[in-house]
Design a protein around this motif. Structure first.
Motif, PDB file in Angstrom:
ATOM      1  N   THR B 282      12.254 -21.276  42.056  1.00 61.82           N
ATOM      2  CA  THR B 282      12.629 -20.648  43.328  1.00 61.82           C
ATOM      3  C   THR B 282      11.581 -20.916  44.417  1.00 61.82           C
ATOM      4  O   THR B 282      11.825 -20.626  45.585  1.00 61.82           O
ATOM      5  CB  THR B 282      12.825 -19.130  43.170  1.00 61.82           C
ATOM      6  N   GLY B 283      10.435 -21.446  44.023  1.00 56.98           N
ATOM      7  CA  GLY B 283       9.444 -21.947  44.979  1.00 56.98           C
ATOM      8  C   GLY B 283       9.000 -20.985  46.070  1.00 56.98           C
ATOM      9  O   GLY B 283       8.629 -21.414  47.162  1.00 56.98           O
ATOM     10  N   GLY B 284       9.055 -19.683  45.823  1.00 59.01           N
ATOM     11  CA  GLY B 284       8.581 -18.729  46.823  1.00 59.01           C
ATOM     12  C   GLY B 284       9.693 -17.986  47.543  1.00 59.01           C
ATOM     13  O   GLY B 284       9.422 -17.112  48.369  1.00 59.01           O
ATOM     14  N   LEU B 285      10.955 -18.303  47.223  1.00 62.46           N
ATOM     15  CA  LEU B 285      12.048 -17.653  47.953  1.00 62.46           C
ATOM     16  C   LEU B 285      12.128 -16.153  47.674  1.00 62.46           C
ATOM     17  O   LEU B 285      12.413 -15.362  48.575  1.00 62.46           O
ATOM     18  CB  LEU B 285      13.402 -18.324  47.651  1.00 62.46           C
ATOM     19  N   SER B 303       2.558 -13.230  45.198  1.00 62.16           N
ATOM     20  CA  SER B 303       3.276 -14.104  44.280  1.00 62.16           C
ATOM     21  C   SER B 303       2.410 -15.286  43.906  1.00 62.16           C
ATOM     22  O   SER B 303       1.577 -15.726  44.696  1.00 62.16           O
ATOM     23  CB  SER B 303       4.544 -14.619  44.969  1.00 62.16           C
ATOM     24  N   ILE B 304       2.617 -15.784  42.703  1.00 59.30           N
ATOM     25  CA  ILE B 304       2.024 -17.067  42.341  1.00 59.30           C
ATOM     26  C   ILE B 304       3.163 -18.048  42.147  1.00 59.30           C
ATOM     27  O   ILE B 304       4.007 -17.864  41.262  1.00 59.30           O
ATOM     28  CB  ILE B 304       1.140 -16.946  41.086  1.00 59.30           C
ATOM     29  N   VAL B 305       3.238 -19.014  43.065  1.00 50.41           N
ATOM     30  CA  VAL B 305       4.269 -20.036  42.971  1.00 50.41           C
ATOM     31  C   VAL B 305       3.675 -21.171  42.153  1.00 50.41           C
ATOM     32  O   VAL B 305       2.762 -21.856  42.598  1.00 50.41           O
ATOM     33  CB  VAL B 305       4.703 -20.534  44.368  1.00 50.41           C
ATOM     34  N   SER B 306       4.172 -21.317  40.931  1.00 52.52           N
ATOM     35  CA  SER B 306       3.571 -22.283  40.005  1.00 52.52           C
ATOM     36  C   SER B 306       4.507 -23.458  39.845  1.00 52.52           C
ATOM     37  O   SER B 306       5.398 -23.452  39.019  1.00 52.52           O
ATOM     38  CB  SER B 306       3.340 -21.608  38.657  1.00 52.52           C
ATOM     39  N   TYR B 307       4.310 -24.465  40.702  1.00 46.04           N
ATOM     40  CA  TYR B 307       5.201 -25.612  40.651  1.00 46.04           C
ATOM     41  C   TYR B 307       4.722 -26.642  39.649  1.00 46.04           C
ATOM     42  O   TYR B 307       5.484 -27.465  39.188  1.00 46.04           O
ATOM     43  CB  TYR B 307       5.345 -26.206  42.063  1.00 46.04           C
ATOM     44  N   SER B 308       3.441 -26.604  39.328  1.00 45.01           N
ATOM     45  CA  SER B 308       2.922 -27.580  38.357  1.00 45.01           C
ATOM     46  C   SER B 308       2.534 -26.883  37.045  1.00 45.01           C
ATOM     47  O   SER B 308       2.301 -25.675  37.016  1.00 45.01           O
ATOM     48  CB  SER B 308       1.678 -28.271  38.938  1.00 45.01           C
ATOM     49  N   VAL B 311      -0.858 -25.018  37.266  1.00 43.77           N
ATOM     50  CA  VAL B 311      -0.904 -23.690  37.864  1.00 43.77           C
ATOM     51  C   VAL B 311      -0.407 -22.655  36.869  1.00 43.77           C
ATOM     52  O   VAL B 311      -0.927 -21.543  36.782  1.00 43.77           O
ATOM     53  CB  VAL B 311      -0.098 -23.651  39.183  1.00 43.77           C
ATOM     54  N   ILE B 314      -3.430 -22.232  34.479  1.00 48.07           N
ATOM     55  CA  ILE B 314      -4.644 -21.660  35.076  1.00 48.07           C
ATOM     56  C   ILE B 314      -4.407 -20.258  35.604  1.00 48.07           C
ATOM     57  O   ILE B 314      -5.161 -19.333  35.331  1.00 48.07           O
ATOM     58  CB  ILE B 314      -5.161 -22.546  36.240  1.00 48.07           C
ATOM     59  N   GLU B 315      -3.346 -20.101  36.384  1.00 47.21           N
ATOM     60  CA  GLU B 315      -3.167 -18.840  37.103  1.00 47.21           C
ATOM     61  C   GLU B 315      -2.372 -17.810  36.318  1.00 47.21           C
ATOM     62  O   GLU B 315      -2.489 -16.619  36.554  1.00 47.21           O
ATOM     63  CB  GLU B 315      -2.470 -19.097  38.446  1.00 47.21           C
ATOM     64  N   GLY B 358      17.455 -28.878  40.207  1.00 49.80           N
ATOM     65  CA  GLY B 358      18.164 -30.127  40.437  1.00 49.80           C
ATOM     66  C   GLY B 358      17.690 -30.824  41.709  1.00 49.80           C
ATOM     67  O   GLY B 358      16.805 -30.313  42.385  1.00 49.80           O
TER      68      GLY B 358
END
Lengths: 417, 417
Positions: B282-285, B303-308, B311, B314-315, B358
């Motif tokens: 959701t990338g922060g939505l 929020s922690i946006v963990s795209y990788s 992250v 680590i986080e 997607g």
């Protein structure tokens, strides 16, 4: 050349659906040199459709109709047009083939009702709909063109782009019109107009028209030119774009359908660099914009949305003492946030935003709309204060756009204001 | 009672602006028992305005006009109406006072041009515009009502709500229509219809109408009732709402203008609890939705946006081994994410989302649209798998809505599916 648009559907009249088709059609037509005289929305009612057609053909040469085309009870438009033009039914083989293929793709049997989609008034040209089963229909009667298309936006757009626009151009020998849109950021409409005044005045020599299209944080400049020699025109327009570049170089971030998040993403991909964000008042919108681009996981590592003091200190290594001394919305804090997130998420670049989105939280020194934005890279951090307005939603959006623009400027070495 | 809407402005015909006014007006009118017969958009042209008025009054009793009202060159509508009804100018003192006040509020002098706003055709009733300087105008001619309003949406809406709707109700002795909207989540339109079929069938006894209003992830059920005794009707409608509750209790999250982010925020405020989110697909939505509510900093920590992968490890303390064994989109990972963010940001509750939005990244086991969502609180974590479609934008939106709904269910002790 005059056109009218008729959109059919009770859902439009009771306001359940906003008519976005008309705006899109209006854009396409005017960009092709066809003037839209009127847009009319009416109910799914044969009598009303007939009177709307009667009125429209008095005023216009081209009548585009959307809606009221569907598998069963929705076929009111098709039936009405057949009666209006006193035609018979025929089955269109190409449309029938398309119906079979679409059902096959979804692993379903084609029923008798579905096959009826291929039945069209006999003297119309059926226009293939690759995104759905209901075909478009082109009627050429008494020198007027009537086109009927389904109301589903992406089906209508497909038929329009692939069939209707090329056919209209051919039928009416329309001149070619080309467009080039310059995307600018960080400069208001009036300031922009002032900076490019002389250049704009000279556009008339080449018969180029200019339109200012503003939206929050971004102003698009659309150049349009009419003629017959497409390549020659493209050269002239590109020369004009080159000419305006030095005047607003810092503000231009892209062309045509670019978005700031896409432009930034492409730069990061090209450089093979990674990005992280630390967001306070934007609450994750920058991350959401970045990740709305497919494939963004290649360069976007993540974000720390720090809405509380605690998160700023724990996750972003912002010192409590500094927060107390300067406040969360300050140059010192936002720089610490940018450095902190870059270090934590181990990325090449970082963005940080801290501000007062409103409606509450403003002070005399820092009224609602005060926003600090910072960008950082190896051994470098830069911050700038912005003053936006008093609308929370717009402040969040403008902060996010300004932050992406600032990152872009740092990446291309244009950061100096 | 029939009405027509005429919207005036070249920007509508070239598609620069989408006509959202008409949809809003259509909603308001139909909710007040007035049927909209046609919506017409025309250019800023006196002749065309006159012919549109002539046509509209043949079909309808009420003609609402928006646009073409402004300080100077935009006053085409006002001038045309004066000529159309063969009236003279008069200065409306109340409007003039409003113009002075608005300029004073912005610390500006009122110029002669601005004062012209108070000039109206003499036999119209001027309708005060508290959000701007151009007044609305009400004409009662030959038993037909013509109302002209500015095109700026919030100005038009203010005049409509405060003056036009009450005046229309009085003029035409319209019955009172009351509405109650039930907001549901996590159930599709057809399944919903099945569950409440018997209840829906019985609505006719009390002459209550039901409309299904679907949007991604949410279906709104609007009950409408017409009559004269408002309090009595309200009782009947509320009883019907009570009756349907047991059938879809788990899916109802609010009423009327509620939003999921507002409902969740109110619950958190009431309980004096805090929330954090860990977002992958959701990338922060979710964070953006939560923070779009003013005052959300009271309960939303961040929020922690963990795209990788990095992250996440680590986080969010997600173990590398587990990521490798189960993958990022798995029950194990999403639970770890929820526990990790709750611990890191020291909040009472947490939400975590990990999925494949997607268009790429799908596999046979986990096709595009596969999303795991988890919620956690002290000593408790719960996760569920969802299967959405293949549209990235809709997947991100539906995941975010489902996550907020899941948190709400946990908070009210309804989490069991």
């Amino acid at each position: 050349m005059l056109a009218e648009i008729i959109t059919i559907g009770d859902e439009l009249l009771i306001g359940q659906v906003i008519d976005t088709n008309s705006a899109w059609l209006g854009q396409q037509l005017s960009q092709n040199g066809i003037q839209v005289k009127q847009i009319t929305s009416i109910s799914d009612d044969a009598k009303h459709i007939v009177s709307a057609l009667d009125e429209a053909k008095k005023r216009a040469d081209i009548i585009l109709i959307t809606g009221g085309l569907g598998p069963t009870k929705d076929d009111i438009t098709k039936n009405t047009l057949k009666g209006y033009f006193k035609m018979e039914w025929r089955t269109d083989e190409e449309v029938l083939q398309n119906v079979f293929e679409i059902f096959k793709r979804f692993g379903k049997e084609t029923t008798e009702i579905n096959k009826l989609q291929a039945q069209v008034p006999d003297k119309c040209i059926a226009l293939n709909n690759k995104n759905g089963t209901a075909p478009g229909m082109w009627f050429d009667v008494d020198g007027k063109i009537f086109v009927s298309m389904p109301g589903v936006p992406y089906e209508m757009k497909g038929i329009m782009t692939e069939s209707v626009l090329p056919m209209l151009r051919k039928k009416f020998g329309l001149p070619t019109i080309i467009h080039k849109t310059i995307l600018t950021q960080g400069i208001g409409e009036s300031m922009l107009a002032e900076k490019i005044e002389k250049w704009e005045d000279a556009l008339g020599v080449d018969k180029i028209k200019l339109a200012y299209l503003p939206s929050p944080g971004i102003v698009r400049l659309r150049l349009s030119m009419e003629g017959n020699e497409k390549d020659e025109m493209m050269k002239v327009i590109n020369r004009k774009v080159e000419e305006v570049m030095p005047l607003i170089k810092k503000n231009i971030f892209g062309y045509d359908n670019d978005t700031l998040e896409k432009v930034v993403g492409d730069l990061l991909k090209k450089e093979n660099r990674t990005l992280s964000t630390a967001e306070s008042c934007t609450g994750g919108l920058v991350a959401h914009m970045l990740t709305s681009v497919p494939g963004s996981s290649e360069y976007f590592s993540g974000s720390i949305v720090s809405y509380s003091y605690d998160v700023k200190t724990i996750e972003l290594n912002v010192s409590k003492k500094m927060l107390e001394q300067f406040g969360a919305v300050s140059e010192e804090t936002v720089k610490q946030m940018a450095l902190g997130v870059r270090e934590r998420l181990k990325t090449d670049y970082s963005i940080a935003i801290s501000g007062i989105a409103g409606p509450d939280g403003g002070t005399l020194d820092k009224p609602v709309g005060t926003v600090w934005i910072a960008v950082a890279k190896e051994g470098f951090v830069f911050a700038k204060r912005f003053q936006f307005g008093d609308n929370r939603e717009r402040n969040i959006l403008r902060s996010s756009i300004s932050a992406l623009a600032m990152l872009r400027k740092m990446m291309i070495g244009e950061l100096d204001d």
